[in-house]
Design an enzyme around this catalytic site. Structure first.
Site, PDB file in Angstrom:
ATOM      1  CE  LYS A  76       6.418   5.781   6.088  1.00  0.00           C
ATOM      2  NZ  LYS A  76       6.161   7.221   6.277  1.00  0.00           N
TER       3      LYS A  76
ATOM      4  CD  GLU B  69      -1.059  -0.323   3.727  1.00  0.00           C
ATOM      5  OE1 GLU B  69      -2.176   0.204   3.763  1.00  0.00           O
ATOM      6  OE2 GLU B  69      -0.612  -1.069   4.633  1.00  0.00           O
TER       7      GLU B  69
END
Length: 697
Positions: free
Chosen positions: A146, A144
């Site tokens: 940051k 994912e």
């Protein structure tokens, strides 16, 4: 959507093609109002979910606004607000402080690095760690972005938003419940088959486009902009007044469960969150191995400039939650996650907008608003373009990639265009962007001709008038001045003298004592020395030295105001340019109107015009505050006796006069150049008398 939710949806007239021609509020009974309000709450929550979570709005903004306004009108008319109503996003009463709150579970940080070798080492540790356990499943990775925002814990009980807290030290954070409640992408009530209790972690951020628009507003009104969207989000979330937070464009992604729900994989959690109404990032991916995770990071790096939110890397996590449990955590970070950081942006960035600031003297300064970039170890998001001629020389336009440098290692400026991706250079306006007055060019620079008739110049003039270089009105710093301007209590310097204690105590942060003190300070500033007044009113090119020369030469404000350019040029320190600026300032009708009103409240004191030569050839420098004298009064006393008063110590300085709280640097310079010091008012006056200067008792 559950069968029950689908039925509710079907029965609600405000979900699909809702009507906006409502009966008058006063025509409804309380029962009818309650029923309509509840359906409107349901519908507004649904439309919020479609807009903020699914990014697929079902109605246009005009219809949404009509539904929201009707709900608010009903709640206010019948007193039927609920804690989780969408109308409560506007913010509550200001708080004196943000209380501490203990997290439901620790909010740990993540180990990080910026090299692919460090990611592969993380993968090795994961595999070796799991080999030592009973875990025999596949190892895949949940990847994912940051987010470069502010991490927050959000707690729901029985599906209703209860509280929110910043990460703080990981165990205890600031209670920002009232502020997070105002964020549209944070649901006040969960959807679907949610747990009775749920604590989730998310990232609050300010979208890039909204950040640039907000920074534009700040720059246009003369305030310092935020360096980057993260600082803007953090500053907004920690506001003591939730209504301020509500006005600023924040959003939020949810990415982890702290307590209340368990999932077999992180991917399952990612897919379930939207069913509960929790917004997730669409650029999250599940990959088979560490090399694919590295490729994922590289792809995000390629597209980071095209995203509407800042990311500074990616987070790579073991997907299987059983494997995560086996790996466990250290005292500060989980062993099953690693943040693969991006390199810092350095020097090269993209111009997103150009704002033209109007200064106190009417000078127009173009400022480039850019994607945040590291320059000399400092993050900058704006850079000066100096003047119209510099824009033309550089050929810089919106959308161009540029190289930024720090002039004198301090002020960021655009050095060159490295990729002219925009559509030609920025066209400088021919009218003032604030007041619409014609813009005049003076060599490479441009000026608004509106004078104090220009709102921006009036606002800057108020700040200057109260500043240390003006009349030094204690308790009226830039933030206080801006508050008075925003509250429409002050529009120009004359309005300052009409402020009352009652006006001030109605404002946030003002008590009876502070209000009374400011009114007393303003009363004390009704009879300023002429030189101080000439400096304070903000005549272009007239600083303390020129103001003192004008005061000594003409004696009264009326005389200065009436003289022509030839007479002005006879004054020491006044050349043709300064004389023209002074004359144009006083000839402006807008300036004259403000000055006439100001003189109804202020009586500048007549200055002594007799100049002696007792101090001829002597140079004095002052530091600290002198009891009984303002800085300009002490300098004027020296200059009227034929001496010079300068601001810095050099080998040409004859005396350094020390007042209370003197500056150390001037004392050090005096020691270096063997300059004698006069300690305090008594020593200063004694030296003047010794040189033959008469001082009034």
């Amino acid at each position: 959507m559950t069968d029950e939710a689908a039925q509710t949806h079907a029965d609600n007239p405000y979900v699909d093609d809702p009507p906006t021609d409502f009966d008058p509020v006063e025509a409804l009974s309380e029962d009818a109002a309650r029923e309509q309000a509840e359906r409107l709450r349901e519908a507004v929550r649904y439309h919020d979910h479609r807009y903020y979570v699914e990014n697929d709005p079902a109605i246009d903004d005009r219809v949404y606004d009509a539904l929201f306004s009707r709900l608010r009108d009903l709640e206010e008319a019948f007193g039927i607000q609920t804690e989780d109503s969408p109308t409560q996003r506007v913010g509550g009463a200001p708080r004196d402080e943000l209380p501490d709150v203990e997290h439901v579970a620790p909010m740990r940080s993540i180990d990080q690095g910026g090299e692919a070798a460090e990611v592969r080492e993380f993968d090795r540790r994961v595999r070796e760690g799991l080999e030592a356990t009973d875990y025999d499943g596949e190892i895949d990775y949940y990847c994912e972005p940051k987010f470069d925002g502010l991490s927050v814990e959000v707690v729901y009980e029985n599906g209703v938003f209860q509280r929110a807290a910043t990460r703080g030290d990981g165990e205890v954070g600031d209670d920002v419940t009232a502020n997070v409640r105002t964020i549209p992408s944070v649901p006040q009530r969960l959807r679907g088959d949610h747990p009775d209790f749920l604590a989730v972690r998310g990232e609050v951020y300010m979208p890039k486009e909204a950040f640039q628009a907000y920074n534009r507003e700040l720059v246009e009104r003369g305030d310092d902009p935020f360096a980057n969207p993260r600082n803007a989000a953090a500053g907004t979330l920690r506001q003591l007044d939730p209504s301020v937070t509500a006005e600023r464009p924040l959003s939020m992604f949810f990415f982890d469960v702290l307590d209340g729900a368990e999932f077999d994989t992180r991917w399952e959690m990612h897919e379930t969150f939207p069913e509960w109404g929790l917004r997730v990032c669409e650029r999250t991916e599940l990959v088979d191995d560490v090399e694919a995770a590295i490729d994922y990071r590289d792809a995000r790096l390629e597209e980071r400039d095209d995203l509407d939110y800042e990311i500074d890397g990616v987070v790579i996590s073991v997907n299987d939650t059983d494997a995560c449990d086996e790996l466990g955590t250290t005292s500060r970070a989980p062993r099953w996650a690693f943040a693969y950081k991006f390199p810092a942006r350095s020097e090269h960035t993209t111009v997103r907008d150009v704002v033209v600031q109007v200064g106190r003297t009417g000078r127009l300064t173009p400022v480039a608003l850019m994607d945040p970039v590291q320059v000399g170890g400092v993050t900058v998001s704006r850079a000066s373009l100096h003047n119209p001629a510099e824009i033309e020389r550089l050929g810089v336009g919106i959308g161009d990639e540029v190289r930024v440098r720090r002039a004198g290692d301090v002020i960021p400026e655009v050095a060159e265009v490295t990729d002219a991706a925009g559509e030609g250079h920025f066209e400088f306006p021919e009218e003032c962007p604030v007041c619409g007055s014609p813009v005049e060019r003076d060599g490479p620079m441009a000026f608004c001709t509106g004078g104090l008739g220009c709102r921006a110049q009036r606002e800057r003039s108020v700040q200057h008038y109260a500043s240390r270089t003006g009349l030094d009105i204690e308790g009226l710093g830039e933030e206080r001045v801006q508050q008075l301007l925003d509250a429409a209590l002050v529009s120009d310097v004359a309005d300052l003298y009409e402020l009352t204690v009652e006006d001030l105590t109605d404002l946030e942060g003002w008590g009876e004592t502070s209000a009374e003190n400011l009114v007393a300070e303003l009363d004390d500033a009704r009879e300023p020395p002429l030189a101080d007044f000439l400096t304070a009113v903000g005549i272009p090119e007239v600083g303390e030295t020129v103001a003192a020369s004008l005061a000594r030469h003409f004696g009264t404000f009326e005389a200065v105001r009436a003289v022509d350019e030839d007479e002005l040029q006879a004054v020491e320190d006044v050349g043709p340019t300064v004389a023209r600026e002074i004359r144009e300032f006083f000839d402006s009708e807008a300036n004259a109107d403000v000055l006439d009103r100001l003189l109804e409240h202020v009586d500048p004191q007549e200055a002594e015009t007799d100049t002696g030569d007792a101090l001829d050839g002597l140079t004095f420098v002052f530091t600290g505050s002198l009891d009984g004298y303002t800085r300009s009064e002490a300098q004027d006393l020296v200059e009227r006796a034929g001496g010079s008063a300068t601001s810095s110590v050099s080998s040409n300085t004859d005396y350094l006069v020390l007042g209370d709280n003197p500056g150390q640097s001037k004392r050090d310079d005096a020691a270096e150049h063997d300059v004698p010091t006069l300690d305090g008012v008594d020593a200063f006056e004694a030296k003047l008398r010794e040189e033959g200067v008469e001082i009034a008792a």
